[in-house]
Design an enzyme around this catalytic site. Structure first.
Site, PDB file in Angstrom:
ATOM      1  N   GLU A 254      -4.584  -7.885   1.806  1.00 26.22           N
ATOM      2  CA  GLU A 254      -3.411  -7.953   2.678  1.00 26.22           C
ATOM      3  C   GLU A 254      -2.545  -9.175   2.448  1.00 26.22           C
ATOM      4  O   GLU A 254      -1.350  -9.138   2.722  1.00 26.22           O
ATOM      5  CB  GLU A 254      -3.837  -7.924   4.151  1.00 26.22           C
ATOM      6  CG  GLU A 254      -4.386  -6.601   4.592  1.00 26.22           C
ATOM      7  CD  GLU A 254      -4.679  -6.553   6.072  1.00 26.22           C
ATOM      8  OE1 GLU A 254      -4.314  -7.498   6.807  1.00 26.22           O
ATOM      9  OE2 GLU A 254      -5.281  -5.555   6.504  1.00 26.22           O
TER      10      GLU A 254
ATOM     11  N   GLU B 159       4.892  -8.942   4.882  1.00 24.76           N
ATOM     12  CA  GLU B 159       5.133 -10.382   4.769  1.00 24.76           C
ATOM     13  C   GLU B 159       3.800 -11.080   4.972  1.00 24.76           C
ATOM     14  O   GLU B 159       2.918 -10.570   5.653  1.00 24.76           O
ATOM     15  CB  GLU B 159       6.138 -10.879   5.810  1.00 24.76           C
ATOM     16  CG  GLU B 159       7.553 -10.351   5.623  1.00 24.76           C
ATOM     17  CD  GLU B 159       8.515 -10.929   6.644  1.00 24.76           C
ATOM     18  OE1 GLU B 159       8.552 -12.188   6.787  1.00 24.76           O
ATOM     19  OE2 GLU B 159       9.211 -10.142   7.299  1.00 24.76           O
TER      20      GLU B 159
ATOM     21  N   GLU C  65     -10.420  -7.813   2.636  1.00 22.68           N
ATOM     22  CA  GLU C  65      -9.213  -7.585   3.425  1.00 22.68           C
ATOM     23  C   GLU C  65      -8.216  -8.739   3.305  1.00 22.68           C
ATOM     24  O   GLU C  65      -7.013  -8.522   3.198  1.00 22.68           O
ATOM     25  CB  GLU C  65      -9.557  -7.329   4.893  1.00 22.68           C
ATOM     26  CG  GLU C  65     -10.211  -5.992   5.159  1.00 22.68           C
ATOM     27  CD  GLU C  65      -9.244  -4.810   5.066  1.00 22.68           C
ATOM     28  OE1 GLU C  65      -8.019  -5.002   4.930  1.00 22.68           O
ATOM     29  OE2 GLU C  65      -9.738  -3.668   5.128  1.00 22.68           O
TER      30      GLU C  65
ATOM     31  N   GLY D   6      -7.043  -8.463   8.429  1.00 22.37           N
ATOM     32  CA  GLY D   6      -8.296  -7.837   8.817  1.00 22.37           C
ATOM     33  C   GLY D   6      -8.293  -6.357   8.528  1.00 22.37           C
ATOM     34  O   GLY D   6      -7.325  -5.815   7.994  1.00 22.37           O
TER      35      GLY D   6
END
Length: 189
Positions: A92, A137, A88, A72
């Site tokens: 990510e 990760e 996002e 997020g």
């Protein structure tokens, strides 16, 4: 509200004054119509499920460094919340996903008042890979696997909600009965 950070008008540059606006003291410009309504941020989060497992990323920086969370971030001024969460998730976690519904909203009043909107998203493609900046990760994890992970409490709540929810949440209204140009609408269908 008098302790807010704005001191000068964002429209004309004059010093702001404290003024009673509808019973609340706010900073307002004496020279034009500008009113400083407060500091707000809008965050979004994704609940992407694939094969019964949730997409999680391990935070690489604060807030939340070392915790596993759902992907997020914060919306940009001219970016829709839907575009933000799609971006996002890909940034990510390296996953392409599309918005299905709004499943939760968190209101966190503080010096910068934060509103957080959590979306259920449909997995489209990709292999989880962290960006190395915000996340170090990324992967899909079952509820059982998350029990031994350092999952942030708010993320635990969201996972529980998504896994045990009795409704699909607020679904995107792609054909509103009243045309509303430039609006992205979610509602109970």
């Amino acid at each position: 509200m008098l302790g807010l950070s704005a001191n000068y008008c964002l429209k004309c540059g004059d010093a702001l004054e404290n003024r009673d606006i509808d019973g609340t003291f706010r900073k307002a410009c004496p020279s034009c119509d500008f009113i400083f309504w407060g500091d707000y941020s809008i965050g979004v989060g994704a609940l992407v499920i694939k094969d019964g497992k949730f997409l999680l990323v391990k935070r690489a920086h604060n807030p939340g460094k070392g915790y596993w969370t759902n992907p997020g971030g914060y919306i940009e001024q001219l970016e829709s919340i839907e575009d933000t969460i799609v971006r996002e998730v890909e940034e990510e976690a390296g996953i392409k996903a599309k918005v299905r519904s709004v499943v939760a909203i968190r209101d966190l009043p503080r010096s910068v008042h934060n509103l957080y909107i959590a979306f259920a998203m449909d997995y489209l493609e990709g292999i989880p890979s962290p960006d190395g900046i915000e996340s170090d990760e990324a992967g899909f994890y079952s509820i059982e696997e998350t029990e031994s992970m350092n999952v942030a409490p708010f993320t635990k709540w969201l996972i529980h909600l998504a896994y045990n929810g009795k409704t699909e949440g607020l679904l995107k209204d792609t054909n509103p009965f009243v045309p509303l140009d430039d609006h992205v609408l979610f509602r109970i269908l």
